[in-house]
Design a protein around this motif. Sequence first.
Motif, PDB file in Angstrom:
ATOM      1  N   ILE A   1       1.078  -1.149  -0.068  1.00  0.00           N
ATOM      2  CA  ILE A   1      -0.049  -0.099   0.134  1.00  0.00           C
ATOM      3  C   ILE A   1       0.761   1.371  -0.078  1.00  0.00           C
ATOM      4  O   ILE A   1       1.890   1.462   0.825  1.00  0.00           O
ATOM      5  CB  ILE A   1      -0.917  -0.008   1.224  1.00  0.00           C
ATOM      6  CG1 ILE A   1      -1.603  -1.345   1.232  1.00  0.00           C
ATOM      7  CG2 ILE A   1      -1.958   1.415   1.322  1.00  0.00           C
ATOM      8  CD1 ILE A   1      -2.621  -1.616   0.304  1.00  0.00           C
ATOM      9  N   ASP A   2       0.353   2.199  -0.804  1.00  0.00           N
ATOM     10  CA  ASP A   2       1.178   3.545  -0.906  1.00  0.00           C
ATOM     11  C   ASP A   2      -0.039   4.531  -0.883  1.00  0.00           C
ATOM     12  O   ASP A   2      -0.962   4.092  -1.209  1.00  0.00           O
ATOM     13  CB  ASP A   2       1.835   3.788  -2.398  1.00  0.00           C
ATOM     14  CG  ASP A   2       2.781   5.050  -2.002  1.00  0.00           C
ATOM     15  OD1 ASP A   2       2.761   5.628  -1.073  1.00  0.00           O
ATOM     16  OD2 ASP A   2       3.657   5.237  -3.107  1.00  0.00           O
ATOM     17  N   VAL A   3       0.017   5.599  -0.195  1.00  0.00           N
ATOM     18  CA  VAL A   3      -0.920   6.525   0.216  1.00  0.00           C
ATOM     19  C   VAL A   3      -0.535   7.867  -0.465  1.00  0.00           C
ATOM     20  O   VAL A   3       0.541   8.377  -0.230  1.00  0.00           O
ATOM     21  CB  VAL A   3      -0.878   6.714   1.868  1.00  0.00           C
ATOM     22  CG1 VAL A   3      -2.187   7.702   2.124  1.00  0.00           C
ATOM     23  CG2 VAL A   3      -1.362   5.290   2.418  1.00  0.00           C
ATOM     24  N   ALA A   4      -1.676   8.405  -0.749  1.00  0.00           N
ATOM     25  CA  ALA A   4      -1.799   9.887  -1.073  1.00  0.00           C
ATOM     26  C   ALA A   4      -2.844  10.629  -0.630  1.00  0.00           C
ATOM     27  O   ALA A   4      -4.022  10.239  -0.556  1.00  0.00           O
ATOM     28  CB  ALA A   4      -1.865   9.998  -2.754  1.00  0.00           C
ATOM     29  N   VAL A   5      -2.690  11.817   0.285  1.00  0.00           N
ATOM     30  CA  VAL A   5      -3.606  12.554   0.733  1.00  0.00           C
ATOM     31  C   VAL A   5      -4.342  13.643   0.256  1.00  0.00           C
ATOM     32  O   VAL A   5      -5.182  14.099   0.657  1.00  0.00           O
ATOM     33  CB  VAL A   5      -2.994  12.869   2.295  1.00  0.00           C
ATOM     34  CG1 VAL A   5      -2.637  11.617   3.064  1.00  0.00           C
ATOM     35  CG2 VAL A   5      -1.874  13.916   2.038  1.00  0.00           C
ATOM     36  N   ASN A   6      -3.529  13.930  -0.905  1.00  0.00           N
ATOM     37  CA  ASN A   6      -4.418  14.862  -1.714  1.00  0.00           C
ATOM     38  C   ASN A   6      -4.144  14.681  -3.310  1.00  0.00           C
ATOM     39  O   ASN A   6      -3.616  13.793  -3.669  1.00  0.00           O
ATOM     40  CB  ASN A   6      -3.845  16.348  -1.403  1.00  0.00           C
ATOM     41  CG  ASN A   6      -2.622  16.399  -1.626  1.00  0.00           C
ATOM     42  OD1 ASN A   6      -1.791  16.010  -2.447  1.00  0.00           O
ATOM     43  ND2 ASN A   6      -1.736  17.040  -0.440  1.00  0.00           N
TER      44      ASN A   6
END
Length: 752
Positions: free
Chosen positions: A525-530
Amino acid sequence: MSIFNLKTWVHYYVSLLKRLGAFRFSLQLAFAIIFADSVLQVSLAYYFHDPLDIIDVSRSFFLGLLITPWAVYFLTVVVGDLEEARQRLDNTVAHLQEILAKDQQKTRELESEIIERQKSQMLLEEHTILLHSFLNTSPDLFFHRDLKGAFVSCNKAMELVTGRSESELIGLTPFDIFPKKYAQEVVTRDQKAQQTEQEQIHEHWLHYPNGRQAYFEVRALPLYNAQKECVGIIGFGRDITERKKHQESLEKASRDKTTFISTISHELRTPLNGIVGLSRMLLDEPLTFEQTKHLKTIHMSAVTLGNIFNDIVDLDKLDRRRLNLVSNHIDMFDFMSDLESLAFIQTEQKKLTLSFEQQGVLPNYIEADDTRLRQVLWNLITNAVKFTDQGEVKIRCFCERGDANQTLLCFEVQDSGIGIPADQLEKIFAMYYQVKGNRHATGTGIGLAVSKQIVDAMGGKITVSSEEGKGSLFKLCLPVDCPNKTVNKLAEQIRLPALSVLLVEDIELNVLVAKALLEKLGHRIDVAVNAEQALQKVADHQYQLILMDIQLPDMDGYQITRLLRERHKQLPPIVALTANAFSDKASFIKKGMDDALGKPLTVDSFNTMIKHFFTKQSSSEKVTAIKANCAKNKLQTTLFDDAMLLELLDFLPTSVMLENIALFSKLMPDYMQILESNMVAKDKKGIVSEAHKIKGAAGSVGLKRIQQLAQKMQSPELPAWWDNIDDWVELIKSHYESDVIELKRWVVKQGR
């Protein structure tokens, strides 16, 4: 002339006799006779020159005296007879005149009566015409049937419902007009109205000849004649479809409100799950006594709040009879281990002793709804702990034999708490009921009510026995199936690939929960918040799946998806993450998504999506998804069957295609009106029939979306068909006109 003179003389003499009287008339008559005879004698003597003799004169005198009495007598008799005859004649004339006067009076009275009757008849005819006009202009049904059940008369509204004129209806019975079952009900009600002499009221759906249905309130009353004898039945029917629709709208509003509550509860459950999970993890860390105490309070408060949300949602489902029970294959060893762990966590908080017993031999596996069973047992254990300040909680599990040799799985939850007063034992399963004067009763009062309704829905039974001050014992028994063979769940599962996933999510708690779930399933999992991070990470890395939250701080998920598709020719599936309840994924696909998942993420929904895009079993579905990702043909693929339409355009001119589309537009309002009446009537057969017509009509002009929705509507075997039918109808109503407009534009464009 001589006769007339004679009558004149007779009348003269009679009149003279009556005027002078008999004596005077006799003297005058005698004098007249003597004088006349004397004159005659003198005249003869003079004529013949004979001397006049005294004897001749004396003879005249004596002749007058002799003739006069007889003449007077004769005349007196004649006059008396004539007078008597005259009097009789006068009396007769008077009587006749009286009769004539009476006849004239009666004639006048008869004429007056005839005139009055004519006026009354005309007035009656006018009233009859007015009443008939009133009945014919009334939207309410009116009918009159005789004692044999045959129609005598009706109004226009009845003619419209039956599709027959009044003359055609006369002489027919309900069996000639209505379905057999309803006709029998009508005849039975007519007989009851005659016997009881009371109005009979019922409500029923009536079918118009064009297929539309209307909901009528029908009243049947006995009809009496002047002798107070029952001569038939008159009936009135009022169309209360709008009232029925209003009731349905209220129910739908209630369902929408419940959906909102359910959505909110799910949204709140996500942070609650985070609180429960993180607090449970922190309890394993070295903490001070006060920190541990506070953390346990936080943990149990979050768990309790989550269960209250579950009860609220289930309460609404039970109220609308829409609680879905699922039969699962339950490993009893795992189930009992989880139950013991759950009970231990709760009793540990209050330093209570937990006694967990398995009596006899339990089956290795059972078929039941494990989620609902856990929920009921959770409520019972929670209540046992809540109402026990010190002592112990005992949980026993065993099997019994029920009726028809069924296997009953039984649980007993016993506590040593405050108990329940005997006069309130029967009330504790009532909705919102709490034991009066009990300081522990701080919950919602719906847990036991929901539990009982769930158990009833599962075919089981829940009972309670208690003694105030000494504790309570709740017993739950459920009929279960015990399969002989063990199901190898691992063998049933399809091996799913581990993926590289980009999670676009701005709420930290949601990221934490979703990331933990997906990493546990083996994904990276990789996360982007915007939006900026999402666009940059997709440019720098090769992901196999993108999970896109719809609500983001800088732009929404649809805008990010459009930018990604503009910048990259090859993209992995982009799946929307949304907390909103939705019934059809087409709206997300139309806006550029490949699929949609609800929040919070669940293992089943996520794995189903993975199977759809990344397994061989879904290769045909992957082709569809790839087509959906093509921005150029996305609208046509979603709305139209463009392949079929292009083939038709090879054979048919554009004008004919447009005429077919116009015909579809003309037919759809009638289809929708009949469909909505069937929806209000809850006539599944009518819904399926009308949906079949809509599907055929939409398919003939290539309206793919409308055709697919109608296909679902005509398939009652689909899971949760009745739960979704309202949404499908609303989707057709809201989309078919715009789809027709788009289709016309597309056809005109292709025709060029």
